[in-house]
Write a protein that holds these residues in place. Structure first.
Motif, PDB file in Angstrom:
ATOM      1  N   LEU B  19     -53.999  68.324  -3.185  1.00 27.22           N
ATOM      2  CA  LEU B  19     -52.520  68.531  -3.950  1.00 27.22           C
ATOM      3  C   LEU B  19     -52.060  69.858  -3.721  1.00 27.22           C
ATOM      4  O   LEU B  19     -52.690  70.810  -3.310  1.00 27.22           O
ATOM      5  CB  LEU B  19     -53.209  68.853  -5.466  1.00 27.22           C
ATOM      6  CG  LEU B  19     -53.933  67.567  -6.136  1.00 27.22           C
ATOM      7  CD1 LEU B  19     -55.105  67.799  -6.919  1.00 27.22           C
ATOM      8  CD2 LEU B  19     -52.915  66.648  -7.013  1.00 27.22           C
ATOM      9  N   CYS B  21     -49.143  72.162  -5.417  1.00 26.47           N
ATOM     10  CA  CYS B  21     -48.347  72.412  -6.663  1.00 26.47           C
ATOM     11  C   CYS B  21     -47.154  73.330  -6.148  1.00 26.47           C
ATOM     12  O   CYS B  21     -47.409  74.454  -5.536  1.00 26.47           O
ATOM     13  CB  CYS B  21     -49.206  73.161  -7.373  1.00 26.47           C
ATOM     14  SG  CYS B  21     -48.665  73.634  -8.949  1.00 26.47           S
ATOM     15  N   CYS B  29     -47.456  71.886 -13.899  1.00 28.67           N
ATOM     16  CA  CYS B  29     -48.741  72.416 -13.187  1.00 28.67           C
ATOM     17  C   CYS B  29     -49.760  71.707 -14.007  1.00 28.67           C
ATOM     18  O   CYS B  29     -50.847  71.332 -13.228  1.00 28.67           O
ATOM     19  CB  CYS B  29     -48.859  74.065 -13.192  1.00 28.67           C
ATOM     20  SG  CYS B  29     -49.203  74.441 -14.842  1.00 28.67           S
ATOM     21  N   VAL B  32     -51.240  68.888 -12.084  1.00 28.66           N
ATOM     22  CA  VAL B  32     -52.108  69.127 -10.766  1.00 28.66           C
ATOM     23  C   VAL B  32     -53.445  69.464 -11.342  1.00 28.66           C
ATOM     24  O   VAL B  32     -54.406  69.104 -10.713  1.00 28.66           O
ATOM     25  CB  VAL B  32     -51.386  70.365 -10.091  1.00 28.66           C
ATOM     26  CG1 VAL B  32     -52.199  70.639  -8.961  1.00 28.66           C
ATOM     27  CG2 VAL B  32     -49.898  69.816  -9.711  1.00 28.66           C
ATOM     28  N   LEU B  33     -53.660  70.409 -12.268  1.00 28.29           N
ATOM     29  CA  LEU B  33     -54.839  71.084 -12.678  1.00 28.29           C
ATOM     30  C   LEU B  33     -55.669  70.134 -13.184  1.00 28.29           C
ATOM     31  O   LEU B  33     -56.903  69.922 -12.957  1.00 28.29           O
ATOM     32  CB  LEU B  33     -54.669  72.252 -13.513  1.00 28.29           C
ATOM     33  CG  LEU B  33     -53.502  73.267 -13.246  1.00 28.29           C
ATOM     34  CD1 LEU B  33     -53.369  74.396 -14.174  1.00 28.29           C
ATOM     35  CD2 LEU B  33     -54.188  73.897 -11.882  1.00 28.29           C
ATOM     36  N   ALA B  36     -56.850  67.382 -10.468  1.00 28.20           N
ATOM     37  CA  ALA B  36     -58.014  68.237  -9.739  1.00 28.20           C
ATOM     38  C   ALA B  36     -59.342  68.231 -10.408  1.00 28.20           C
ATOM     39  O   ALA B  36     -60.041  67.898  -9.752  1.00 28.20           O
ATOM     40  CB  ALA B  36     -57.585  69.516  -9.283  1.00 28.20           C
ATOM     41  N   THR B  46     -61.726  68.613  -3.434  1.00 26.12           N
ATOM     42  CA  THR B  46     -60.331  68.619  -3.737  1.00 26.12           C
ATOM     43  C   THR B  46     -60.117  70.093  -3.398  1.00 26.12           C
ATOM     44  O   THR B  46     -60.658  71.160  -3.455  1.00 26.12           O
ATOM     45  CB  THR B  46     -60.328  68.704  -5.258  1.00 26.12           C
ATOM     46  OG1 THR B  46     -61.230  67.614  -5.396  1.00 26.12           O
ATOM     47  CG2 THR B  46     -59.040  68.693  -5.793  1.00 26.12           C
ATOM     48  N   SER B  47     -58.629  70.326  -2.935  1.00 25.53           N
ATOM     49  CA  SER B  47     -58.221  71.485  -2.521  1.00 25.53           C
ATOM     50  C   SER B  47     -56.824  71.432  -3.144  1.00 25.53           C
ATOM     51  O   SER B  47     -56.018  70.597  -3.330  1.00 25.53           O
ATOM     52  CB  SER B  47     -57.695  71.656  -0.851  1.00 25.53           C
ATOM     53  OG  SER B  47     -58.862  71.294  -0.440  1.00 25.53           O
ATOM     54  N   ILE B  48     -56.246  72.757  -3.697  1.00 26.70           N
ATOM     55  CA  ILE B  48     -54.697  72.902  -4.413  1.00 26.70           C
ATOM     56  C   ILE B  48     -54.068  73.965  -3.268  1.00 26.70           C
ATOM     57  O   ILE B  48     -54.806  74.922  -3.067  1.00 26.70           O
ATOM     58  CB  ILE B  48     -54.945  73.079  -5.548  1.00 26.70           C
ATOM     59  CG1 ILE B  48     -55.797  72.285  -6.367  1.00 26.70           C
ATOM     60  CG2 ILE B  48     -53.499  73.301  -6.021  1.00 26.70           C
ATOM     61  CD1 ILE B  48     -55.920  72.548  -7.794  1.00 26.70           C
ATOM     62  N   PHE B  50     -50.871  76.291  -3.468  1.00 21.68           N
ATOM     63  CA  PHE B  50     -49.945  76.589  -4.452  1.00 21.68           C
ATOM     64  C   PHE B  50     -48.774  77.321  -3.788  1.00 21.68           C
ATOM     65  O   PHE B  50     -48.915  78.215  -2.914  1.00 21.68           O
ATOM     66  CB  PHE B  50     -50.590  77.597  -5.427  1.00 21.68           C
ATOM     67  CG  PHE B  50     -51.414  77.238  -6.561  1.00 21.68           C
ATOM     68  CD1 PHE B  50     -51.008  76.597  -7.589  1.00 21.68           C
ATOM     69  CD2 PHE B  50     -52.580  77.145  -6.086  1.00 21.68           C
ATOM     70  CE1 PHE B  50     -52.042  76.059  -8.450  1.00 21.68           C
ATOM     71  CE2 PHE B  50     -53.755  76.761  -6.994  1.00 21.68           C
ATOM     72  CZ  PHE B  50     -53.257  75.771  -8.130  1.00 21.68           C
ATOM     73  N   THR B 120     -63.400  73.478  -6.581  1.00 23.10           N
ATOM     74  CA  THR B 120     -62.062  73.151  -5.989  1.00 23.10           C
ATOM     75  C   THR B 120     -61.606  74.350  -4.950  1.00 23.10           C
ATOM     76  O   THR B 120     -61.781  75.475  -5.707  1.00 23.10           O
ATOM     77  CB  THR B 120     -61.034  72.773  -7.037  1.00 23.10           C
ATOM     78  OG1 THR B 120     -61.694  71.860  -7.933  1.00 23.10           O
ATOM     79  CG2 THR B 120     -59.780  72.412  -6.496  1.00 23.10           C
ATOM     80  N   MET B 122     -58.804  76.510  -3.603  1.00 22.38           N
ATOM     81  CA  MET B 122     -57.445  76.907  -3.903  1.00 22.38           C
ATOM     82  C   MET B 122     -56.823  77.898  -3.218  1.00 22.38           C
ATOM     83  O   MET B 122     -57.358  78.956  -2.973  1.00 22.38           O
ATOM     84  CB  MET B 122     -57.101  77.332  -5.551  1.00 22.38           C
ATOM     85  CG  MET B 122     -57.615  76.142  -6.516  1.00 22.38           C
ATOM     86  SD  MET B 122     -57.393  76.708  -8.303  1.00 22.38           S
ATOM     87  CE  MET B 122     -59.103  77.427  -8.445  1.00 22.38           C
TER      88      MET B 122
END
Lengths: 300, 164
Positions: B19, B21, B29, B32-33, B36, B46-48, B50, B120, B122
């Motif tokens: 994802l 963001c 946001c 996204v959260l 996830a 899962t990776s985000i 930012f 996750t 981040m």
């Protein structure tokens, strides 16, 4: 002697009379034949010419084909089918009578007229459709079409769902539901197989489970069952697992709903991170499953 | 007979999502959260990432002050004429936060913590960090690293990319 002669004489006369009669008849028959011959000849001639014209028009070929077709029908139709047909014949006939109503036939004629003169009709786009929507005739037609659609929908909703029967004898519409006019194009009602909520249950260890493996009746759970389930999903139950499972059981008992991961993590005191360690991959689902409560809903 | 469920592999076993963001609004946001978290709950890797204003979501001084922008949002209940008035974004955020509490949804800070605990990964965007003049110390401890976009794509090979 005399008397004998007289007797003979009388007999001969009788024979003679009979012979006359026979001859008379013979002559009559001959006359008849002479008279009838041209007539009969004429009849035969016209008969055969009629047959020839019938042949020419394809009557015999049609008859032959018809017989073949009938043969086909008989060969492929079982007595059950015939009985089935018989039970539907009443409504069928009433439908036919309705369809052959002069008004309907007129309408059908008009419709076919329009179709045969289709090349005289200008193509209509989106805007044209909108514009046509303001015409009174179109509006009336749309009203009728919508009514037909409404009936179709209602009929479809009330019809029993049989998942793809081999040969569904299309149930004729109930006479009361049949719309008065049927100028609307039959909408292509696509019967997509709906993924209905899985109601199938699986029995294991004498208890019923949902297809996903959640115990149907939480009250049938016991710790022994949890151990066996954990074995099955590859989890060796530790004190921490039991802490979570007991907390979930207690929470379910008091709230009547399965707690989500966040609630379990904070409520049982093990924390989110430990939850993912204890019940890898799908902590919420697995913990609920082993606790014998329904699959938790929600996404946190 | 063994327990006949989950014996086969988790159908999500090989799934990965990444994802991105890029916006810092409270309403921007949350999806996204939540997405996830939901992905993690069914076992998806899962990776985000930012980036840009999305960086605010993982910035210590900003995470508790995310607002809902009413301007240019046709779905907002505030009439456009009033949406730009001072304090509107704060008002919007207040109402949204209230609703989230009612629904038992944690705030962004707690969501970030939960996501971290659930595994996750981040990341902060290096370029955005430079642009806003932030250092790693400004970010929440849950952020694994500050990396470039290239790094992020290399770290998420095979993942579905979702830009929010």
């Amino acid at each position: 002697m005399d008397t004998e002669n007289v007797d003979l004489q009388r007999r001969l006369e009788a024979i003679d009379r009979k012979l006359d009669l026979v001859i008379e008849r013979q002559r009559f028959v001959e006359d008849l034949i002479a008279e009838m011959t041209p007539v009969v000849r004429e009849v035969i001639k016209s008969g055969s010419s009629q047959l020839a014209s019938m042949e020419e028009r394809g009557w015999f070929r049609f008859g032959g084909e018809l017989l073949a077709a009938l043969d086909q029908v008989v060969a492929t139709t079982s007595p059950e089918d015939v009985r089935e047909l018989a039970t539907h014949i009443g409504p069928l006939v009433s439908t036919l009578r309705r369809v052959s109503d002069p008004e309907i036939l007129d309408l059908a004629n008009e419709a076919t007229d329009i179709v045969t003169h289709a090349d005289e009709v200008r193509p209509v786009g989106m805007m044209g459709m909108v514009r046509a929507g303001t015409e009174a005739d179109v509006q009336r037609g749309m009203g009728v079409a919508l009514e037909v659609l409404r009936h179709l929908g209602r009929h479809h909703a009330s019809a029993p769902r049989t998942p793809a029967p081999p040969a569904p004898p299309a149930a004729p519409p109930a006479p009361t539901a049949a719309p008065k006019a049927t100028p609307a194009p039959a909408p292509a009602v696509k019967l997509s197989p709906q993924p209905a909520p899985s109601l199938e249950t699986v029995t294991w260890e004498g208890r019923a489970f949902t297809a996903e493996g959640f115990l149907l009746d939480p009250s049938t759970w016991d710790e022994d069952l949890a151990r066996k389930m954990a074995d099955g999903v590859g989890i060796a139950l530790t004190d921490d697992h039991w802490q979570v499972i007991r907390w979930i059981r207690a929470d379910y008992a008091s709230t009547g709903a399965s707690p989500n991961v966040r609630r379990v993590a904070s409520g049982s005191g093990v924390g989110t991170k430990r939850m993912y360690e204890l019940f890898p991959k799908t902590p919420g689902k697995t913990a609920a499953m082993l606790s014998g409560v329904p699959k938790p809903v929600g996404c946190v | 007979m063994p327990f006949p469920f989950q014996a086969e592999k988790n159908p999500q076993e090989n799934r990965r999502i990444a994802l991105i963001c890029a916006k810092g609004g409270l309403d921007e946001c949350y999806p996204v959260l939540i997405m996830a978290n939901a992905a993690r709950m069914v076992g998806i890797d899962t990776s985000i990432f930012f980036t840009f204003y999305g960086l605010d979501v993982v910035t210590e001084s900003r995470v508790d002050h995310l607002y809902v922008n009413m301007v240019g949002n046709p779905a907002s209940p505030i009439p456009p004429m009033l949406a730009g008035l001072p304090g509107m974004e704060s008002l919007g955020a207040h109402f949204m936060a209230k609703k989230m509490t009612e629904l038992d949804l944690p705030g962004p800070r707690e969501m970030i913590r939960i996501l971290h605990d659930s595994g996750t990964r981040m990341y902060g965007c290096e370029l955005a960090m430079k642009m806003f003049g932030r250092t790693e110390k400004d970010l929440l401890p849950e952020v694994e690293a500050v990396i470039t976009a290239t790094d992020f794509f290399e770290k998420t090979v095979g993942a579905d990319i979702i830009f929010v």
